[in-house]
Design an enzyme around this catalytic site. Structure first.
Site, short mmCIF file in Angstrom:
data_model
loop_
_atom_site.label_atom_id
_atom_site.label_comp_id
_atom_site.label_asym_id
_atom_site.label_seq_id
_atom_site.Cartn_x
_atom_site.Cartn_y
_atom_site.Cartn_z
N SER A 28 -1.69 39.11 -64.27
CA SER A 28 -2.74 38.89 -65.21
C SER A 28 -2.58 38.21 -66.63
CB SER A 28 -3.09 40.35 -65.66
OG SER A 28 -3.41 41.32 -64.94
N HIS A 59 -8.28 37.24 -62.17
CA HIS A 59 -7.62 36.81 -61.20
C HIS A 59 -8.47 35.65 -60.19
CE1 HIS A 59 -4.11 39.03 -61.60
NE2 HIS A 59 -4.93 40.23 -61.43
N HIS A 81 -3.06 44.58 -55.78
CA HIS A 81 -2.40 45.97 -56.26
C HIS A 81 -2.55 47.15 -55.52
CE1 HIS A 81 -3.53 43.05 -59.68
NE2 HIS A 81 -2.45 43.49 -60.04
N TYR A 83 -3.36 49.75 -56.55
CA TYR A 83 -4.41 50.65 -57.04
C TYR A 83 -5.92 50.48 -56.52
CZ TYR A 83 -4.85 46.93 -60.66
OH TYR A 83 -5.15 45.74 -61.62
N GLU A 84 -5.96 49.05 -56.02
CA GLU A 84 -7.09 48.78 -55.49
C GLU A 84 -7.35 49.28 -54.09
OE1 GLU A 84 -7.71 44.11 -56.71
OE2 GLU A 84 -5.75 44.54 -56.25
N ALA A 111 1.98 41.35 -66.32
CA ALA A 111 1.78 42.16 -67.67
C ALA A 111 2.29 43.47 -67.50
CB ALA A 111 0.23 41.65 -67.92
N MET A 208 1.94 47.80 -63.06
CA MET A 208 1.38 48.52 -61.70
C MET A 208 1.68 47.46 -60.69
SD MET A 208 -1.93 50.17 -63.40
CE MET A 208 -1.84 50.82 -65.08
N SER A 209 2.40 46.54 -60.53
CA SER A 209 2.53 45.72 -59.66
C SER A 209 3.97 45.34 -59.05
CB SER A 209 1.89 44.58 -60.11
OG SER A 209 2.48 43.70 -61.05
N ASN A 232 1.16 44.89 -74.20
CA ASN A 232 0.71 45.84 -75.10
C ASN A 232 1.92 46.95 -75.33
OD1 ASN A 232 -0.08 46.83 -72.27
ND2 ASN A 232 0.32 48.82 -73.03
N HIS A 244 -8.24 45.60 -70.71
CA HIS A 244 -7.95 44.42 -70.00
C HIS A 244 -7.79 43.16 -70.71
CE1 HIS A 244 -7.09 42.82 -66.12
NE2 HIS A 244 -7.92 42.03 -66.33
#
Ligand code: HPA
Length: 267
Positions: A28, A59, A81, A83-84, A111, A208-209, A232, A244
């Site tokens: 990201s 992306h 991902h 989560y997708e 990120a 998350m990746s 963050n 985001h």
């Protein structure tokens, strides 16, 4: 999942170009690195047979072939991902494609939230190890014999690439920390209690990746370098809202340093 269609299609487009030696996955906000690739050939994911599609914001959804310095590379601007809704196999599918095209090394970036209090927004961390709280299994095994079981005995992340990354940062006059990437399934960010737990169990950043791609690359015998950009700060006592936009803004600042590392490692 078959590789043949995607690999044949891409090899056809590559023609007599050099095969990629290094695969780069851009996280990201770090997609700007793709613009540095010389003599680029960009291929949309949706044109590649059997390829999954990227949906997360920021992306591009392209594979970019070309060179960085003297090294032939293929970069993914946009990744998949869990989560997708993709499985581990689908998430890691492009890694298998890039390896089949010739890549023997992989640089993967992301990120992530800074769990270790020493990390500030915009810092870059070299991933020395990971904790997989994402779960899931792999069904698709390109080699026909799984080497995933070796990952606890053999370091997944390549020592010499880590060292090259540290030296590149030093030469470009900034310091990087080595640390542990903790992967969650997402898509929600963490509660304060979860951030506290993550610190206790040894996570330095959370994201998350990355883990599905790294596991697949390890299975295929690729040498892997992982880089996290802190988008963050995950401070349990100072909860912040990581959105985001924030992730993308931090990425712009850190991108220059990320580029210095990638160029240094490739050199
Ligand atoms: N948590 C999980 N994933 C993330 C974060 C975070 O704080 N920041 C960027 N990706």
């Amino acid at each position: 999942m078959k590789l043949t269609h995607a690999v044949d299609y891409l090899n056809g487009l590559l023609g007599d170009r050099r095969s990629p030696e290094v695969a780069i996955i851009l996280g990201s906000g770090l997609g700007g690195l793709a613009d540095l690739i010389e003599d680029p050939l960009a291929v949309d994911y949706h044109d590649i047979p059997d390829f999954v599609r990227s949906t997360a914001g920021g992306h591009r959804g392209q594979m970019i072939f070309g060179s960085l310095g003297s090294v032939s590379v293929v970069a993914m601007a946009g990744r998949f991902h869990r989560y997708e809704g993709w499985s581990n196999d689908e998430t890691a599918y492009p890694v298998r494609v890039m390896q089949a095209l010739g890549a023997t090394r992989m640089i993967v970036s992301n990120a992530a939230g800074g769990v270790n209090p020493k990390l500030k927004v915009g810092d870059i961390m070299i991933i020395r190890d990971h904790i997989n709280l994402m779960g899931g299994t792999f069904a698709f095994n390109a080699s026909g014999r799984s080497r995933l079981g070796q990952s606890s005995r053999h370091p997944i992340y390549d020592e010499s690439m880590m060292e090259a990354a540290r030296v590149a940062a030093m030469r470009a006059d900034f310091s990087v920390m080595f640390g542990c990437y903790l992967a969650t399934l997402g898509p929600t960010y963490e509660t304060r209690a979860e951030y506290r737990m993550m610190r206790k169990i040894g996570g330095d950043v959370v994201g998350m990746s990355t883990v599905p791609e790294v596991l697949a690359a390890g299975e295929l015998g690729m040498k892997v370098l992982g880089l996290s950009m802190v988008s963050n700060v995950a401070d349990p006592d100072r909860p912040n809202v990581a959105d985001h936009q924030e992730v993308l803004a931090a990425g712009q600042d850190a991108a220059v340093r990320m580029e210095a590392i990638v160029r240094g490692v490739l050199a």
